[in-house]
Write an enzyme that holds these catalytic residues in place. Structure first.
Site, short mmCIF file in Angstrom:
data_model
loop_
_atom_site.label_atom_id
_atom_site.label_comp_id
_atom_site.label_asym_id
_atom_site.label_seq_id
_atom_site.Cartn_x
_atom_site.Cartn_y
_atom_site.Cartn_z
N TRP A 1 -31.95 -1.60 30.98
CA TRP A 1 -32.76 -2.58 30.32
C TRP A 1 -32.93 -3.82 31.48
O TRP A 1 -33.45 -4.82 30.83
CB TRP A 1 -31.83 -2.94 29.35
N LYS B 1 -28.23 -0.39 17.36
CA LYS B 1 -27.38 0.37 18.05
C LYS B 1 -26.30 0.25 17.18
O LYS B 1 -25.22 1.04 16.78
CB LYS B 1 -27.41 -0.61 19.76
N ASP C 1 -28.21 -10.17 26.63
CA ASP C 1 -28.03 -8.86 25.69
C ASP C 1 -27.58 -7.84 25.40
O ASP C 1 -26.44 -7.34 25.81
CB ASP C 1 -29.30 -7.64 26.76
C1 LIG Z 1 -31.94 0.29 22.89
C2 LIG Z 1 -31.71 -1.31 23.57
C3 LIG Z 1 -33.47 -2.07 24.10
C4 LIG Z 1 -34.08 -1.95 23.72
O1 LIG Z 1 -34.58 -1.98 22.31
P1 LIG Z 1 -35.47 -2.14 21.17
O2 LIG Z 1 -36.12 -2.46 19.96
O3 LIG Z 1 -35.92 0.01 21.53
O4 LIG Z 1 -36.74 -2.44 22.06
C5 LIG Z 1 -32.85 -3.54 24.88
N1 LIG Z 1 -31.39 -3.38 25.58
C6 LIG Z 1 -30.37 -2.63 25.04
C7 LIG Z 1 -29.43 -3.20 25.65
C8 LIG Z 1 -30.74 -2.05 24.02
O5 LIG Z 1 -29.67 -0.85 24.11
#
Ligand SMILES: *Cc1c(COP(=O)(O)O)cnc(C)c1O
Length: 345
Positions: free
Chosen positions: A105, A198, A174
């Site tokens: 990511w 998540k 993130d």
């Molecule tokens: C799932 C995830 C993303 C992407 O998220 P989307 O909502 O699917 O675009 C980005 N960063 C991390 C750490 C993730 O687990």
């Protein structure tokens, strides 16, 4: 049993939500708090919706001790949309930003940012993720608008055990898969963002916590279920309780892996192993795909789902978000021990 009611969901996202929250939503879905209509039928300017929005913001502030010079925003566009939003709103200040690429990511975020400015990689991209080089070796650009990192790499299972020291350069982080699983000193950050699907709600909303002096544009959107999940976390004892639980659950799983005589193996350096997403192989260090297929099949027979590793990594991945209980993990490790006995390699 085998009914959908009893499925143990180890999915990486969209992922398990607390059963109590789902029951609550089901109960009041048709008529929200005796309003005679559903919340999804009401105006976003109704007092009911405005209250949900405010309560969700307040719960995040309370759970993470967010200081008053930070705004809590709910945005659309998913985690990936935030990759662009961050660069679009922040990189222009100096035209360049530092990125720590520790997995899938953060790699994507760095690539996205190159569209809008100069991206400086803090360390060379590893061929295979699984370690984070010592901060002392990082190649900081003193002119960077921000330093970007991904707290927990959901695909790879790499988690930062610390917040990097950036000498005052704003940190953008993130936290899609680790938000609400550990206590934080928010004042160390410029921006924290996380897709809800998540750990804190269904897909469709991204939480952004941003220091007000870094402000771009803001948007509102529906946060009904997320607000309920946040209240559920408060009831469980807050982020501290979630942190303790995350350590217990992941500790149990890593212990099972390390006690398996290399039957199960995790490729990640011990000091950066994720407490949330745990990738492992079955049947030796590089994995035996036949055995892994069998593992997934038999897990499903026992109502354990979504254990397949990300297609880019292979193997198995167990995601232990807040709604996944210690009992769920005990069932998983019990299965792992039995599977090993029944299928020696
Ligand atoms: C799932 C995830 C993303 C992407 O998220 P989307 O909502 O699917 O675009 C980005 N960063 C991390 C750490 C993730 O687990």
């Amino acid at each position: 049993m085998g009914s959908s009611q009893s499925a143990l969901n180890f999915g990486a996202g969209p992922a398990k939500l607390p059963r109590e929250v789902l029951n609550d939503v089901q109960y009041e879905f048709i008529s929200y708090q005796n309003a005679g209509m559903s919340i999804i039928e009401m105006s976003h300017r109704s007092k009911e919706y405005i209250t949900i929005n405010k309560n969700a913001q307040d719960a995040i502030r309370k759970l993470l001790n967010v200081p008053s010079n930070y705004e809590v925003l709910f945005m659309q566009g998913g985690g990936c949309g935030a990759f662009a939003a961050v660069a679009l709103n922040l990189i222009n200040r100096t035209g360049t930003a530092d990125y720590a690429v520790t997995g899938t990511w953060s790699g994507k975020a760095a690539k996205e940012a190159t569209k809008y400015g100069k991206v400086n990689l803090l360390f060379p991209k590893a061929d295979k993720p699984g370690s984070i080089p010592d901060q002392k070796t990082w190649n900081f650009d003193p002119n960077a608008s921000y330093v970007y990192y991904c707290d927990n790499e959901t695909v790879d299972g790499v988690e930062f055990p610390y917040v990097p020291n950036t000498n005052g350069v704003p940190i953008v982080c993130d936290m899609s898969s680790s938000i609400m699983t550990k206590t934080l000193d928010i004042s160390k950050f410029g921006v924290i963002f996380g897709g809800a699907q998540k750990n804190i709600g269904p897909a469709g909303v991204v939480v952004v916590i941003i220091r007000k002096d870094l402000f771009g544009a803001s948007h509102d959107c529906v946060v009904y279920v997320m607000e309920k999940v946040l209240q559920w976390i408060i009831k469980q004892g807050g982020v501290k309780a979630m942190q303790k639980q995350a350590e217990e659950k992941s500790g149990l799983l890593y212990k099972t892996i390390s006690n398996s005589n290399s039957y199960y193996s995790c490729p990640i350096d011990e000091n950066v192993r994720s407490r949330i997403n745990i990738p492992f192989r079955v049947g030796g260090k590089s994995g035996n795909e036949k055995l892994e297929e069998k593992f997934l099949e038999e897990a499903e027979k026992l109502s354990m789902f979504q254990l397949k590793g990300h297609r880019s990594v292979g193997g198995i991945r167990a995601s232990l978000y807040n709604a996944v209980s210690l009992d769920d993990v005990k069932s998983l490790v019990k299965f792992m021990e039995e599977f090993q006995k029944e299928h020696p390699h």
